[in-house]
Design a protein around this motif. Structure first.
Motif, PDB file in Angstrom:
ATOM      1  N   UNK A 266       4.127  -7.201  -3.349  1.00  0.00           N
ATOM      2  CA  UNK A 266       4.008  -8.189  -2.396  1.00  0.00           C
ATOM      3  C   UNK A 266       4.766  -7.688  -0.892  1.00  0.00           C
ATOM      4  N   UNK A 267       5.422  -6.525  -0.811  1.00  0.00           N
ATOM      5  CA  UNK A 267       5.914  -6.101   0.461  1.00  0.00           C
ATOM      6  C   UNK A 267       4.884  -4.803   0.753  1.00  0.00           C
ATOM      7  N   UNK A 268       4.267  -5.171   1.809  1.00  0.00           N
ATOM      8  CA  UNK A 268       3.301  -4.191   2.285  1.00  0.00           C
ATOM      9  C   UNK A 268       3.918  -2.899   3.125  1.00  0.00           C
ATOM     10  N   UNK A 269       3.437  -1.951   2.824  1.00  0.00           N
ATOM     11  CA  UNK A 269       3.618  -0.655   3.761  1.00  0.00           C
ATOM     12  C   UNK A 269       2.526  -0.375   4.961  1.00  0.00           C
ATOM     13  N   UNK A 270       2.862   0.277   5.840  1.00  0.00           N
ATOM     14  CA  UNK A 270       2.178   0.502   7.140  1.00  0.00           C
ATOM     15  C   UNK A 270       1.777   1.781   7.275  1.00  0.00           C
ATOM     16  N   UNK A 271       0.612   2.471   7.479  1.00  0.00           N
ATOM     17  CA  UNK A 271       0.131   3.721   7.786  1.00  0.00           C
ATOM     18  C   UNK A 271      -0.344   3.738   9.295  1.00  0.00           C
ATOM     19  N   UNK A 272      -0.292   5.005   9.710  1.00  0.00           N
ATOM     20  CA  UNK A 272      -1.224   5.169  11.099  1.00  0.00           C
ATOM     21  C   UNK A 272      -2.628   5.138  10.647  1.00  0.00           C
ATOM     22  N   UNK A 273      -3.294   4.638  11.606  1.00  0.00           N
ATOM     23  CA  UNK A 273      -4.808   4.798  11.574  1.00  0.00           C
ATOM     24  C   UNK A 273      -5.153   6.128  12.031  1.00  0.00           C
ATOM     25  N   UNK A 274      -6.596   6.394  11.830  1.00  0.00           N
ATOM     26  CA  UNK A 274      -7.015   7.586  12.730  1.00  0.00           C
ATOM     27  C   UNK A 274      -8.112   6.978  13.652  1.00  0.00           C
ATOM     28  N   UNK A 275      -8.772   7.855  14.113  1.00  0.00           N
ATOM     29  CA  UNK A 275      -9.938   7.598  15.119  1.00  0.00           C
ATOM     30  C   UNK A 275     -10.952   6.831  14.794  1.00  0.00           C
ATOM     31  N   UNK A 276     -10.929   6.350  13.583  1.00  0.00           N
ATOM     32  CA  UNK A 276     -12.064   5.755  12.897  1.00  0.00           C
ATOM     33  C   UNK A 276     -11.882   4.295  13.099  1.00  0.00           C
ATOM     34  N   UNK A 277     -10.632   3.745  13.670  1.00  0.00           N
ATOM     35  CA  UNK A 277     -10.560   2.367  13.634  1.00  0.00           C
ATOM     36  C   UNK A 277     -10.402   1.753  15.028  1.00  0.00           C
ATOM     37  N   UNK A 278     -10.581   0.377  14.974  1.00  0.00           N
ATOM     38  CA  UNK A 278     -10.809  -0.230  16.196  1.00  0.00           C
ATOM     39  C   UNK A 278     -10.065  -1.547  15.908  1.00  0.00           C
ATOM     40  N   UNK A 279      -9.923  -2.220  17.020  1.00  0.00           N
ATOM     41  CA  UNK A 279      -9.342  -3.641  16.926  1.00  0.00           C
ATOM     42  C   UNK A 279      -9.996  -4.624  16.044  1.00  0.00           C
ATOM     43  N   UNK A 280     -11.444  -4.196  16.043  1.00  0.00           N
ATOM     44  CA  UNK A 280     -12.428  -5.168  15.174  1.00  0.00           C
ATOM     45  C   UNK A 280     -12.655  -4.692  13.759  1.00  0.00           C
ATOM     46  N   UNK A 281     -12.453  -3.580  13.504  1.00  0.00           N
ATOM     47  CA  UNK A 281     -12.894  -3.073  12.067  1.00  0.00           C
ATOM     48  C   UNK A 281     -11.863  -1.958  11.707  1.00  0.00           C
ATOM     49  N   UNK A 282     -11.021  -1.836  10.609  1.00  0.00           N
ATOM     50  CA  UNK A 282     -10.263  -0.948  10.077  1.00  0.00           C
ATOM     51  C   UNK A 282     -11.134  -0.192   9.014  1.00  0.00           C
ATOM     52  N   UNK A 283     -11.101   1.107   9.132  1.00  0.00           N
ATOM     53  CA  UNK A 283     -12.019   2.109   8.203  1.00  0.00           C
ATOM     54  C   UNK A 283     -10.992   3.039   7.524  1.00  0.00           C
ATOM     55  N   UNK A 284     -10.767   2.419   6.401  1.00  0.00           N
ATOM     56  CA  UNK A 284      -9.720   3.247   5.658  1.00  0.00           C
ATOM     57  C   UNK A 284     -10.197   3.683   4.232  1.00  0.00           C
ATOM     58  N   UNK A 285     -11.186   4.284   4.121  1.00  0.00           N
ATOM     59  CA  UNK A 285     -11.855   4.675   2.935  1.00  0.00           C
ATOM     60  C   UNK A 285     -11.055   5.841   2.296  1.00  0.00           C
ATOM     61  N   UNK A 286      -9.997   5.869   2.013  1.00  0.00           N
ATOM     62  CA  UNK A 286      -9.058   6.873   1.418  1.00  0.00           C
ATOM     63  C   UNK A 286      -8.309   6.166   0.372  1.00  0.00           C
ATOM     64  N   UNK A 287      -7.612   7.078  -0.315  1.00  0.00           N
ATOM     65  CA  UNK A 287      -6.961   6.718  -1.560  1.00  0.00           C
ATOM     66  C   UNK A 287      -5.429   6.771  -1.162  1.00  0.00           C
ATOM     67  N   UNK A 288      -4.599   5.720  -1.498  1.00  0.00           N
ATOM     68  CA  UNK A 288      -3.083   5.884  -1.269  1.00  0.00           C
ATOM     69  C   UNK A 288      -2.260   6.103  -2.388  1.00  0.00           C
ATOM     70  N   UNK A 289      -1.279   7.072  -2.363  1.00  0.00           N
ATOM     71  CA  UNK A 289      -0.564   7.549  -3.693  1.00  0.00           C
ATOM     72  C   UNK A 289       0.769   6.849  -3.633  1.00  0.00           C
ATOM     73  N   UNK A 290       1.146   6.089  -4.535  1.00  0.00           N
ATOM     74  CA  UNK A 290       2.674   5.700  -4.918  1.00  0.00           C
ATOM     75  C   UNK A 290       3.332   6.596  -5.698  1.00  0.00           C
ATOM     76  N   UNK A 291       4.563   7.168  -5.316  1.00  0.00           N
ATOM     77  CA  UNK A 291       5.343   7.697  -6.166  1.00  0.00           C
ATOM     78  C   UNK A 291       6.231   6.842  -6.956  1.00  0.00           C
ATOM     79  N   UNK A 292       6.295   7.001  -8.220  1.00  0.00           N
ATOM     80  CA  UNK A 292       6.872   6.012  -9.113  1.00  0.00           C
ATOM     81  C   UNK A 292       8.421   6.437  -9.011  1.00  0.00           C
ATOM     82  N   UNK A 293       8.913   7.653  -8.765  1.00  0.00           N
ATOM     83  CA  UNK A 293      10.200   8.085  -8.771  1.00  0.00           C
ATOM     84  C   UNK A 293      10.819   7.485  -7.407  1.00  0.00           C
TER      85      UNK A 293
END
Length: 136
Positions: A71-98
């Motif tokens: 329930x605690x979100x993390x934040x990542x920088x966007x790339x040039x594909x994002x705008x105030x009206x639309x976030x385009x994050x068609x990528x996978x996020x990887x979380x290390x269990x360690x």
């Protein structure tokens, strides 16, 4: 710091010391960050100031929020594909269990989701759990 200022200007955000520090930290770390990490790194800024800074980044298309099971979100920088009206994050996020680090895997696209009639996809979040290179 000039690249940080350029990034803020390009998203029509006012340049403040807090925004410069936070953007600079994102660029140095090259990974997603939790607000709690920013609070430890920058004790001169209170929790509300850091929250509002992250919120302004979300609204301007500078950063995206990555939800997780805690329930605690993390934040990542966007790339040039994002705008105030639309976030385009068609990528996978990887979380290390360690170590708990969450990374954007920009080169790996989220698989296409096909929903039944009457449903419309707005956002797809895909988090892969495993062990990162640093912890192997």
């Amino acid at each position: 710091r000039e690249d940080c200022k350029d990034l803020l200007r390009s998203h029509k955000l006012r340049i403040t010391n807090c925004r410069l520090d936070v953007i600079g930290h994102f660029l140095e770390e090259k990974r997603t960050l939790f607000q709690s990490e920013l609070e430890r790194k920058f004790p001169r800024y209170d929790r509300v100031t850091l929250y509002r800074t992250l919120l302004s980044f979300l609204e301007a298309g500078v950063a995206h929020r990555i939800p997780n099971e805690t329930g605690v979100a993390s934040y990542g920088l966007c790339h040039d594909t994002c705008s105030p009206n639309q976030h385009n994050h068609n990528h996978i996020h990887f979380k290390c269990n360690n170590c708990g680090k969450i990374e954007c895997l920009d080169d790996l696209a989220v698989p296409q989701v096909s929903l039944p009639a009457g449903y419309q996809v707005e956002t797809v979040n895909l988090i892969v759990d495993g062990i990162c290179n640093d912890c192997l």
